[in-house]
Design a protein around this motif. Structure first.
Motif, PDB file in Angstrom:
ATOM      1  N   ALA A  49       0.831  -1.203   0.000  1.00  0.00           N
ATOM      2  CA  ALA A  49       0.000   0.000   0.000  1.00  0.00           C
ATOM      3  C   ALA A  49       0.867   1.253   0.000  1.00  0.00           C
ATOM      4  CB  ALA A  49      -0.927  -0.007   1.215  1.00  0.00           C
ATOM      5  N   ALA A  50       1.937   1.227   0.804  1.00  0.00           N
ATOM      6  CA  ALA A  50       2.827   2.386   0.877  1.00  0.00           C
ATOM      7  C   ALA A  50       3.483   2.652  -0.478  1.00  0.00           C
ATOM      8  CB  ALA A  50       3.893   2.154   1.941  1.00  0.00           C
ATOM      9  N   TYR A  51       3.849   1.591  -1.175  1.00  0.00           N
ATOM     10  CA  TYR A  51       4.488   1.766  -2.483  1.00  0.00           C
ATOM     11  C   TYR A  51       3.534   2.448  -3.453  1.00  0.00           C
ATOM     12  CZ  TYR A  51       8.772   0.491  -4.973  1.00  0.00           C
ATOM     13  OH  TYR A  51      10.013   0.523  -5.585  1.00  0.00           O
ATOM     14  N   ALA A  52       2.248   2.077  -3.387  1.00  0.00           N
ATOM     15  CA  ALA A  52       1.246   2.728  -4.242  1.00  0.00           C
ATOM     16  C   ALA A  52       1.104   4.199  -3.880  1.00  0.00           C
ATOM     17  CB  ALA A  52      -0.096   2.015  -4.112  1.00  0.00           C
ATOM     18  N   VAL A  53       1.156   4.525  -2.586  1.00  0.00           N
ATOM     19  CA  VAL A  53       1.092   5.922  -2.154  1.00  0.00           C
ATOM     20  C   VAL A  53       2.274   6.699  -2.722  1.00  0.00           C
ATOM     21  CG1 VAL A  53       1.197   7.463  -0.155  1.00  0.00           C
ATOM     22  CG2 VAL A  53      -0.205   5.397  -0.051  1.00  0.00           C
ATOM     23  N   LEU A  54       3.455   6.081  -2.732  1.00  0.00           N
ATOM     24  CA  LEU A  54       4.639   6.755  -3.254  1.00  0.00           C
ATOM     25  C   LEU A  54       4.562   6.947  -4.770  1.00  0.00           C
ATOM     26  CD1 LEU A  54       7.377   5.017  -1.063  1.00  0.00           C
ATOM     27  CD2 LEU A  54       6.423   7.324  -0.791  1.00  0.00           C
ATOM     28  N   VAL A  55       3.901   6.020  -5.465  1.00  0.00           N
ATOM     29  CA  VAL A  55       3.650   6.222  -6.900  1.00  0.00           C
ATOM     30  C   VAL A  55       2.734   7.430  -7.083  1.00  0.00           C
ATOM     31  CG1 VAL A  55       2.585   5.267  -8.980  1.00  0.00           C
ATOM     32  CG2 VAL A  55       4.036   3.810  -7.556  1.00  0.00           C
ATOM     33  N   ALA A  56       1.687   7.518  -6.247  1.00  0.00           N
ATOM     34  CA  ALA A  56       0.770   8.664  -6.326  1.00  0.00           C
ATOM     35  C   ALA A  56       1.519   9.973  -6.068  1.00  0.00           C
ATOM     36  CB  ALA A  56      -0.364   8.488  -5.321  1.00  0.00           C
ATOM     37  N   TYR A  57       2.474   9.936  -5.142  1.00  0.00           N
ATOM     38  CA  TYR A  57       3.305  11.111  -4.861  1.00  0.00           C
ATOM     39  C   TYR A  57       4.132  11.491  -6.087  1.00  0.00           C
ATOM     40  CZ  TYR A  57       7.773  13.169  -3.403  1.00  0.00           C
ATOM     41  OH  TYR A  57       8.927  13.905  -3.339  1.00  0.00           O
ATOM     42  N   GLU A  58       4.781  10.508  -6.704  1.00  0.00           N
ATOM     43  CA  GLU A  58       5.614  10.816  -7.869  1.00  0.00           C
ATOM     44  C   GLU A  58       4.783  11.261  -9.073  1.00  0.00           C
ATOM     45  OE1 GLU A  58       8.702   8.159  -8.994  1.00  0.00           O
ATOM     46  OE2 GLU A  58       9.820   8.524  -7.142  1.00  0.00           O
ATOM     47  N   GLU A  59       3.528  10.798  -9.132  1.00  0.00           N
ATOM     48  CA  GLU A  59       2.649  11.220 -10.231  1.00  0.00           C
ATOM     49  C   GLU A  59       2.076  12.613  -9.995  1.00  0.00           C
ATOM     50  OE1 GLU A  59      -0.287   8.124 -10.569  1.00  0.00           O
ATOM     51  OE2 GLU A  59       0.935   6.984 -11.989  1.00  0.00           O
ATOM     52  N   GLY A  60       2.315  13.162  -8.789  1.00  0.00           N
ATOM     53  CA  GLY A  60       1.812  14.491  -8.483  1.00  0.00           C
ATOM     54  C   GLY A  60       0.393  14.525  -7.957  1.00  0.00           C
ATOM     55  N   LEU A 202       8.827   5.113   5.537  1.00  0.00           N
ATOM     56  CA  LEU A 202       7.524   5.405   4.924  1.00  0.00           C
ATOM     57  C   LEU A 202       6.857   4.084   4.557  1.00  0.00           C
ATOM     58  CD1 LEU A 202       8.603   8.380   2.618  1.00  0.00           C
ATOM     59  CD2 LEU A 202       7.373   8.523   4.802  1.00  0.00           C
ATOM     60  N   GLY A 203       6.144   3.504   5.512  1.00  0.00           N
ATOM     61  CA  GLY A 203       5.462   2.236   5.285  1.00  0.00           C
ATOM     62  C   GLY A 203       6.289   1.010   5.580  1.00  0.00           C
ATOM     63  N   PHE A 204       7.586   1.183   5.817  1.00  0.00           N
ATOM     64  CA  PHE A 204       8.483   0.072   6.130  1.00  0.00           C
ATOM     65  C   PHE A 204       9.025   0.235   7.550  1.00  0.00           C
ATOM     66  CE2 PHE A 204       8.639   0.445   1.528  1.00  0.00           C
ATOM     67  CZ  PHE A 204       8.626  -0.878   1.085  1.00  0.00           C
ATOM     68  N   GLU A 205       9.028  -0.845   8.308  1.00  0.00           N
ATOM     69  CA  GLU A 205       9.667  -0.817   9.623  1.00  0.00           C
ATOM     70  C   GLU A 205      11.169  -0.962   9.432  1.00  0.00           C
ATOM     71  OE1 GLU A 205      10.923  -3.029  13.423  1.00  0.00           O
ATOM     72  OE2 GLU A 205       9.470  -4.159  12.234  1.00  0.00           O
ATOM     73  N   ILE A 206      11.954  -0.226  10.205  1.00  0.00           N
ATOM     74  CA  ILE A 206      13.412  -0.263  10.108  1.00  0.00           C
ATOM     75  C   ILE A 206      13.971  -0.922  11.363  1.00  0.00           C
ATOM     76  CG2 ILE A 206      15.505   1.128   9.899  1.00  0.00           C
ATOM     77  CD1 ILE A 206      13.744   3.242   8.478  1.00  0.00           C
ATOM     78  N   ARG A 207      14.843  -1.903  11.165  1.00  0.00           N
ATOM     79  CA  ARG A 207      15.331  -2.678  12.299  1.00  0.00           C
ATOM     80  C   ARG A 207      16.163  -1.845  13.266  1.00  0.00           C
ATOM     81  NH1 ARG A 207      18.308  -5.658  15.299  1.00  0.00           N
ATOM     82  NH2 ARG A 207      17.972  -7.891  15.585  1.00  0.00           N
ATOM     83  N   ASP A 208      17.181  -1.168  12.738  1.00  0.00           N
ATOM     84  CA  ASP A 208      18.131  -0.428  13.576  1.00  0.00           C
ATOM     85  C   ASP A 208      18.599  -1.301  14.738  1.00  0.00           C
ATOM     86  OD1 ASP A 208      18.425   1.704  11.962  1.00  0.00           O
ATOM     87  OD2 ASP A 208      17.025   2.992  12.994  1.00  0.00           O
ATOM     88  N   GLY A 209      18.527  -0.823  15.973  1.00  0.00           N
ATOM     89  CA  GLY A 209      19.041  -1.598  17.106  1.00  0.00           C
ATOM     90  C   GLY A 209      17.964  -2.245  17.943  1.00  0.00           C
ATOM     91  N   LYS A 210      16.779  -2.445  17.379  1.00  0.00           N
ATOM     92  CA  LYS A 210      15.659  -2.971  18.164  1.00  0.00           C
ATOM     93  C   LYS A 210      15.934  -4.369  18.705  1.00  0.00           C
ATOM     94  CE  LYS A 210      12.187  -0.412  15.557  1.00  0.00           C
ATOM     95  NZ  LYS A 210      11.324  -0.482  14.384  1.00  0.00           N
ATOM     96  N   SER A 211      15.550  -4.567  19.953  1.00  0.00           N
ATOM     97  CA  SER A 211      15.679  -5.880  20.581  1.00  0.00           C
ATOM     98  C   SER A 211      14.624  -6.000  21.674  1.00  0.00           C
ATOM     99  CB  SER A 211      17.069  -6.031  21.187  1.00  0.00           C
ATOM    100  OG  SER A 211      17.217  -7.301  21.771  1.00  0.00           O
ATOM    101  N   PRO A 212      13.817  -7.067  21.656  1.00  0.00           N
ATOM    102  CA  PRO A 212      13.796  -8.162  20.680  1.00  0.00           C
ATOM    103  C   PRO A 212      13.251  -7.696  19.328  1.00  0.00           C
ATOM    104  CG  PRO A 212      11.915  -8.345  22.142  1.00  0.00           C
ATOM    105  CD  PRO A 212      12.729  -7.200  22.660  1.00  0.00           C
ATOM    106  N   HIS A 213      13.453  -8.544  18.316  1.00  0.00           N
ATOM    107  CA  HIS A 213      12.978  -8.211  16.977  1.00  0.00           C
ATOM    108  C   HIS A 213      12.699  -9.493  16.205  1.00  0.00           C
ATOM    109  CE1 HIS A 213      12.976  -6.177  12.961  1.00  0.00           C
ATOM    110  NE2 HIS A 213      12.362  -5.267  13.694  1.00  0.00           N
ATOM    111  N   TRP A 214      11.857  -9.358  15.167  1.00  0.00           N
ATOM    112  CA  TRP A 214      11.430 -10.539  14.399  1.00  0.00           C
ATOM    113  C   TRP A 214      12.456 -10.961  13.354  1.00  0.00           C
ATOM    114  CZ3 TRP A 214      10.639  -9.397   9.189  1.00  0.00           C
ATOM    115  CH2 TRP A 214      10.452  -8.029   8.876  1.00  0.00           C
TER     116      TRP A 214
END
Length: 279
Positions: A49-60, A202-214
């Motif tokens: 869904a986030a990727y589609a939102v980013l396409v909408a952003y690039e399309e203006g 933007l729509g993606f979780e970023i791991r960084d230093g999270k603990s615990p994590h999946w």
């Protein structure tokens, strides 16, 4: 090349599971299980869904910093789970930008916003903007943009290759999506408790230093992706397979038909570490 580590899904206490790994150039390094079977994605729907939102952003059609959702919130806030909306209710529980409140409601309001801006129902916009161009013919959105996607490992490997080497979006837009938005924001990572910070792009979780994590203990801090309550995950690790100064990166998809729970908390990190070791 095939990855023997993918066969570890045979040991998972689930009725059915499928998995695969793909490089940025679209090379599938290995698969295991019924990769053409359609599984409910739960929250692995959100990156699509986030990727589609980013396409909408690039399309203006929209701007990332235009108003959307509750008062004071923007498209960016909704994508980054900082709009202040509650988890599954369309009510505000915090000012925008203050806390990382993981919100299905936020993605539903995002879908409504894109539908109004483009005059196309969001499920259809997702199909036209992302699924069809990538040949994801077995994937559909059957309700909420937060959690009602259905897909296959084969299709999600196509998506994961796209995110690593974008054709539908400017690479700079994708780089922004995998960059921490509103740094230092704390909050709860569902299933894993309070995280400080609870980093998200933007729509993606970023791991960084999270603990615990999946993801795994060997997963790089730059790893990003999403997991779903239906026992599903997609991670992309730009540093996987680093050798001799090269860092080709890789992505892994695993889909099951058993709800996320203690079994996944135990099984997923060891699986990811085995996959990364083999890369």
């Amino acid at each position: 090349m095939s990855l023997s580590s993918l066969a570890l899904i045979e040991n998972w206490p689930v009725p059915s599971a499928a998995a695969g790994v793909v490089r940025a150039d679209g090379t599938v390094l290995g698969t295991h299980g019924p990769t053409g079977h359609r599984f409910p994605l739960a929250s692995v729907t959100k990156p699509l869904a986030a990727y589609a939102v980013l396409v909408a952003y690039e399309e203006g059609a929209v701007e990332l910093d235009e108003p959307a959702g509750p008062q004071g919130s923007t498209v960016r806030h909704l994508l980054a789970h900082t709009s202040g909306l509650a988890f599954d209710e369309h009510r505000v529980t915090a000012p925008p930008g203050e806390r990382r409140l993981y919100s299905n409601a936020g993605f539903e309001q995002l879908g409504d916003h894109i539908a109004k801006a483009t005059d196309i129902p969001f499920a259809e916009y997702l199909r036209q903007a992302v699924l069809e161009p990538l040949g994801m013919t077995a994937t559909s959105l059957e309700g909420s943009p937060a959690k009602d996607g259905v897909s296959t490992v084969e299709d999600l490997l196509r998506f994961a290759a796209e995110v690593q080497a974008p054709r539908l979006l400017d690479p700079r837009t994708v780089a922004e999506a995998m960059t921490v938005q509103y740094p230092g924001t704390k909050g709860v990572l569902p299933g894993y408790g309070h995280q400080n910070p609870n980093d998200w792009g933007l729509g993606f979780e970023i791991r960084d230093g999270k603990s615990p994590h999946w993801t795994g203990s060997s997963s790089s801090p730059r790893t990003f992706g999403h997991f779903g309550q239906s026992g599903t995950f997609l991670w992309i690790d730009p540093d996987a397979g680093r050798a001799g100064g090269n860092s080709p990166g890789a992505a892994c998809v695993a889909l099951t038909d058993r709800a996320f729970g203690p079994w996944a908390v135990e099984a997923w990190p060891a699986f990811t570490d085995a996959v990364r070791a083999e890369l």
